[in-house]
Design an enzyme around this catalytic site. Structure first.
Site, PDB file in Angstrom:
ATOM      1  N   GLU A 245     -10.669   3.524   7.241  1.00  0.00           N
ATOM      2  CA  GLU A 245      -9.636   4.454   7.709  1.00  0.00           C
ATOM      3  C   GLU A 245     -10.385   5.591   8.415  1.00  0.00           C
ATOM      4  OE1 GLU A 245      -7.702   6.724   4.608  1.00  0.00           O
ATOM      5  OE2 GLU A 245      -5.987   7.255   5.869  1.00  0.00           O
TER       6      GLU A 245
ATOM      7  N   HIS B 241       1.187   4.967  -2.261  1.00  0.00           N
ATOM      8  CA  HIS B 241       0.743   5.875  -3.339  1.00  0.00           C
ATOM      9  C   HIS B 241       1.982   6.478  -3.988  1.00  0.00           C
ATOM     10  CE1 HIS B 241      -3.508   5.980  -1.865  1.00  0.00           C
ATOM     11  NE2 HIS B 241      -2.911   5.643  -0.738  1.00  0.00           N
TER      12      HIS B 241
ATOM     13  N   HIS C 219      -9.619   1.548  -0.373  1.00  0.00           N
ATOM     14  CA  HIS C 219      -9.512   2.184   0.937  1.00  0.00           C
ATOM     15  C   HIS C 219     -10.873   2.111   1.625  1.00  0.00           C
ATOM     16  CE1 HIS C 219      -5.844   3.827  -0.706  1.00  0.00           C
ATOM     17  NE2 HIS C 219      -5.580   4.527   0.381  1.00  0.00           N
TER      18      HIS C 219
ATOM     19  N   HIS D 259       0.849  -1.206   0.000  1.00  0.00           N
ATOM     20  CA  HIS D 259       0.000   0.000   0.000  1.00  0.00           C
ATOM     21  C   HIS D 259       0.880   1.250   0.000  1.00  0.00           C
ATOM     22  CE1 HIS D 259      -4.017   1.893   1.237  1.00  0.00           C
ATOM     23  NE2 HIS D 259      -3.157   2.906   1.276  1.00  0.00           N
TER      24      HIS D 259
ATOM     25  N   ASP E 102       1.952   3.922   3.067  1.00  0.00           N
ATOM     26  CA  ASP E 102       0.916   4.806   2.515  1.00  0.00           C
ATOM     27  C   ASP E 102       1.545   5.963   1.717  1.00  0.00           C
ATOM     28  OD1 ASP E 102      -1.737   5.392   2.056  1.00  0.00           O
ATOM     29  OD2 ASP E 102      -2.165   6.130   4.075  1.00  0.00           O
ATOM     30  N   ASP E 103       1.969   7.017   2.407  1.00  0.00           N
ATOM     31  CA  ASP E 103       2.565   8.209   1.775  1.00  0.00           C
ATOM     32  C   ASP E 103       3.749   8.620   2.651  1.00  0.00           C
ATOM     33  OD1 ASP E 103       0.116   8.732  -0.064  1.00  0.00           O
ATOM     34  OD2 ASP E 103      -0.748   8.718   1.947  1.00  0.00           O
TER      35      ASP E 103
HETATM   36  N1  ADE Z   1      -4.573   9.027  -0.913  1.00  0.00           N
HETATM   37  C1  ADE Z   1      -3.314   9.107  -0.497  1.00  0.00           C
HETATM   38  N2  ADE Z   1      -3.219   8.742   0.796  1.00  0.00           N
HETATM   39  C2  ADE Z   1      -4.475   8.420   1.192  1.00  0.00           C
HETATM   40  C3  ADE Z   1      -5.034   7.960   2.419  1.00  0.00           C
HETATM   41  N3  ADE Z   1      -4.299   7.759   3.508  1.00  0.00           N
HETATM   42  N4  ADE Z   1      -6.360   7.749   2.450  1.00  0.00           N
HETATM   43  C4  ADE Z   1      -7.113   7.947   1.364  1.00  0.00           C
HETATM   44  N5  ADE Z   1      -6.640   8.378   0.212  1.00  0.00           N
HETATM   45  C5  ADE Z   1      -5.327   8.608   0.113  1.00  0.00           C
HETATM   46 ZN    ZN Z   2      -3.608   4.929   1.074  1.00  0.00          ZN
END
Ligand code: ADE
Ligand code: ZN
Length: 324
Positions: free
Chosen positions: A191, A12, A188, A10, A269-270
């Site tokens: 969350e 992005h 997703h 996961h 994630d990011d």
């Molecule tokens: N796009 C990038 N990071 C995200 C996240 N944590 N939740 C939903 N969309 C995303």
């Molecule tokens: Zn994500």
């Protein structure tokens, strides 16, 4: 922890762009980026809505296939530095030619070529992702982009973005289109949305993995269902803590879910947005929940089995994990 071979499901692609990379590209193109960075040069984000705004502003400087190719190389180098041997990354045709199929093919070819250049160090697969807050109509051409480019590299379809926009069923056409093209599915959910968002995503989108999914913990019957149906959660604890889904690591449900038999995996994630790396995630999991090498190996085996790759790749990954 850096040395443990890791599988990350996961991630992005734009969300993994280091701030210095985005700043450099903006300078090259003469683009101003007001409000994107903090004084000390990190990405700014106050809350999830602000995070999405900053994310999309930063992503706006990525404008050509070559920009995305450079980003792919940079992201893979960073992943590999933390022991990641196989990653799946969310790719958004919305940001790569605005959902136009022919433009998407050019962006994709550039990213795939960059990934091919790194294959001896790290393997990459792409999961085409629609963006929920752009609405269900915008998701349709994105699913078409996914379906038309499904193959060895594009192996999955998913959805990110703001979970409070619409209902999962609104996106069923896109997921049906991707499934019919042979793509594997994730979305997703759980969350920001509660347990119902996870249940509705399973029922209406028929996904086999859930991005995050951690708020399933609020419903014991759903936890049982996830375990019974072998649904895999792409858990990103550092992201959840940075964005305020949970106040601190000790409040995070990853270990409770795992102990209940839910198939959990670990991802970033990011990562630059949340000041994390795979190494840091593993260190925190070890400190907070006492996870040791055996647990990490087991979690990586879950990830290998859940990876959207062909069987030969999977076998090779499992062998590599067994060797350590
Ligand atoms: N796009 C990038 N990071 C995200 C996240 N944590 N939740 C939903 N969309 C995303
Ligand atoms: Zn994500």
């Amino acid at each position: 922890m850096t040395d443990i071979p890791k599988i990350e499901l996961h991630l992005h692609l734009e969300g993994a762009a280091p701030p210095a990379f985005i700043r450099g590209l903006a300078a090259e193109k003469g683009i101003g980026l007001d409000g994107v960075f903090t004084e000390d040069g990190r990405y700014a984000h106050r809350d999830f809505a602000h995070f999405l705004q900053v994310y999309e502003a930063a992503t706006g400087v990525l404008q050509t296939p070559r920009d995305f190719a450079r980003l792919t190389t940079e992201v893979l180098e960073n992943c590999a530095e933390h022991g990641v041997i196989y990653a799946e990354t969310f790719l958004s045709p919305d940001f790569c030619g605005g959902g136009d199929l022919s433009a998407w093919r050019d962006y994709l070819a550039a990213m795939q070529e960059a990934a091919d250049g790194m294959v001896d160090i790290i393997q990459l697969r792409g999961i085409v992702t629609c963006i929920r807050h752009f609405g269900p109509e915008k998701a349709k051409p994105i699913a078409t982009c996914a379906a038309e480019t499904a193959g060895d590299f594009i192996t999955g379809f998913g959805m990110g973005g703001a979970e409070d926009v619409g209902h999962p069923s609104d996106y069923a056409w896109a997921f049906d289109c991707a499934r019919e093209a042979g793509l594997r599915l994730t979305t997703h959910a759980g969350e920001w949305g509660g347990p119902a968002s996870v249940r509705d995503s399973l029922d209406h989108l028929k996904v086999e993995r859930i991005g995050h999914g951690v708020r399933a913990i609020e419903d014991p019957a759903l936890v049982e269902r996830l375990a019974a149906e072998s649904v895999v959660l792409e858990v990103c604890p550092g992201s959840n803590i940075s964005l305020g889904v949970y106040p601190q690591w000790s409040d995070h449900p990853i270990e409770t879910l795992r102990a209940a038999g839910v198939l959990v995996t670990v991802s970033t994630d990011d990562p630059p947005f949340f000041d994390t790396t795979m190494t840091r995630e593993y260190e925190r999991l070890s400190e907070t929940f006492g996870w040791d090498e055996d647990v990490f190996t087991a979690v990586n085996r879950v990830a290998a089995r859940a990876a959207f790759c062909d069987e030969a790749t999977r076998e090779a990954l499992l062998k590599r994990l067994d060797a350590t």
